[in-house]
Design a protein around this motif. Sequence first.
Motif, PDB file in Angstrom:
ATOM      1  N   ILE A  95       0.876  -1.166   0.000  1.00  0.00           N
ATOM      2  CA  ILE A  95       0.000   0.000   0.000  1.00  0.00           C
ATOM      3  C   ILE A  95       0.913   1.215   0.000  1.00  0.00           C
ATOM      4  CG2 ILE A  95      -0.214  -0.053   2.519  1.00  0.00           C
ATOM      5  CD1 ILE A  95      -3.012   1.183   2.176  1.00  0.00           C
ATOM      6  N   LEU A 118      -6.198   7.051   4.578  1.00  0.00           N
ATOM      7  CA  LEU A 118      -6.175   5.582   4.549  1.00  0.00           C
ATOM      8  C   LEU A 118      -4.801   5.057   4.947  1.00  0.00           C
ATOM      9  CD1 LEU A 118      -7.394   2.801   3.906  1.00  0.00           C
ATOM     10  CD2 LEU A 118      -6.662   3.153   1.535  1.00  0.00           C
ATOM     11  N   THR A 122      -4.114   2.793   8.192  1.00  0.00           N
ATOM     12  CA  THR A 122      -3.547   1.456   8.007  1.00  0.00           C
ATOM     13  C   THR A 122      -2.303   1.263   8.864  1.00  0.00           C
ATOM     14  OG1 THR A 122      -4.407   1.366   5.758  1.00  0.00           O
ATOM     15  CG2 THR A 122      -2.659  -0.176   6.296  1.00  0.00           C
ATOM     16  N   HIS A 123      -1.510   2.310   9.010  1.00  0.00           N
ATOM     17  CA  HIS A 123      -0.281   2.213   9.803  1.00  0.00           C
ATOM     18  C   HIS A 123      -0.496   2.477  11.286  1.00  0.00           C
ATOM     19  CE1 HIS A 123       1.696   3.011   5.748  1.00  0.00           C
ATOM     20  NE2 HIS A 123       1.935   1.759   6.062  1.00  0.00           N
ATOM     21  N   GLY A 127      -5.521   0.294  12.928  1.00  0.00           N
ATOM     22  CA  GLY A 127      -5.487  -0.335  11.607  1.00  0.00           C
ATOM     23  C   GLY A 127      -4.697  -1.630  11.615  1.00  0.00           C
ATOM     24  N   GLN A 128      -3.559  -1.616  12.286  1.00  0.00           N
ATOM     25  CA  GLN A 128      -2.733  -2.821  12.385  1.00  0.00           C
ATOM     26  C   GLN A 128      -3.478  -3.921  13.140  1.00  0.00           C
ATOM     27  OE1 GLN A 128       1.054  -3.002  11.400  1.00  0.00           O
ATOM     28  NE2 GLN A 128      -0.111  -1.747   9.969  1.00  0.00           N
ATOM     29  N   LEU A 131      -6.009  -5.603  10.826  1.00  0.00           N
ATOM     30  CA  LEU A 131      -5.320  -6.522   9.916  1.00  0.00           C
ATOM     31  C   LEU A 131      -4.940  -7.811  10.634  1.00  0.00           C
ATOM     32  CD1 LEU A 131      -3.097  -3.962   7.984  1.00  0.00           C
ATOM     33  CD2 LEU A 131      -5.028  -5.265   7.067  1.00  0.00           C
ATOM     34  N   PRO A 138       0.771  -7.661   9.640  1.00  0.00           N
ATOM     35  CA  PRO A 138       1.211  -6.380   9.061  1.00  0.00           C
ATOM     36  C   PRO A 138       2.551  -5.926   9.615  1.00  0.00           C
ATOM     37  CG  PRO A 138      -0.454  -6.003  10.733  1.00  0.00           C
ATOM     38  CD  PRO A 138      -0.335  -7.504  10.564  1.00  0.00           C
ATOM     39  N   ARG A 140       4.752  -2.271   9.729  1.00  0.00           N
ATOM     40  CA  ARG A 140       4.775  -0.840   9.426  1.00  0.00           C
ATOM     41  C   ARG A 140       6.097  -0.483   8.771  1.00  0.00           C
ATOM     42  NH1 ARG A 140       2.844   1.920  14.873  1.00  0.00           N
ATOM     43  NH2 ARG A 140       2.011  -0.009  15.612  1.00  0.00           N
TER      44      ARG A 140
END
Length: 141
Positions: A95, A118, A122-123, A127-128, A131, A138, A140
């Motif tokens: 991503i 986003l 996600t980071h 978000g992690q 996932l 995930p 980072r």
Amino acid sequence: LPDAERIVIGAPNVPIGVYTNEMLTRAAGAMGRDFTDRVMDRVVSLESNARLVRAKVELGEADAAIVYRTDGLASDRVLTIELPPPLRVPARYWIAATHSPSAVAAPAGTLADGVSRLLAFTHSEAGQGILRRHGFAPKRP
């Protein structure tokens, strides 16, 4: 795995098949070529994606299949058995923004703003966590 009577794997020209072949190559190095040959002798179907591979087991058309961890965990009708670490082949999902979000100030509500948000989510820890709950591992940047 070589004791299963009917095994389903991904076709060699699709991502799940490529990862499966890499895993079997690793297994041959760790357990001998005989292991891979015994697995391949029991393959009854080559499918075009991981969900179709898993579906063959769910429908009783196969005893075992090789799928992504996330696809195995997403089903309540199959038993997921994780591979030993030396045999695991990580699937990578990237991503990224096509520009540096910090270099270009994106006006609120624009696509660029959405991409920046986003990526930030996600980071983030939240978000992690999402996932991880869905079977991803995930990392980072």
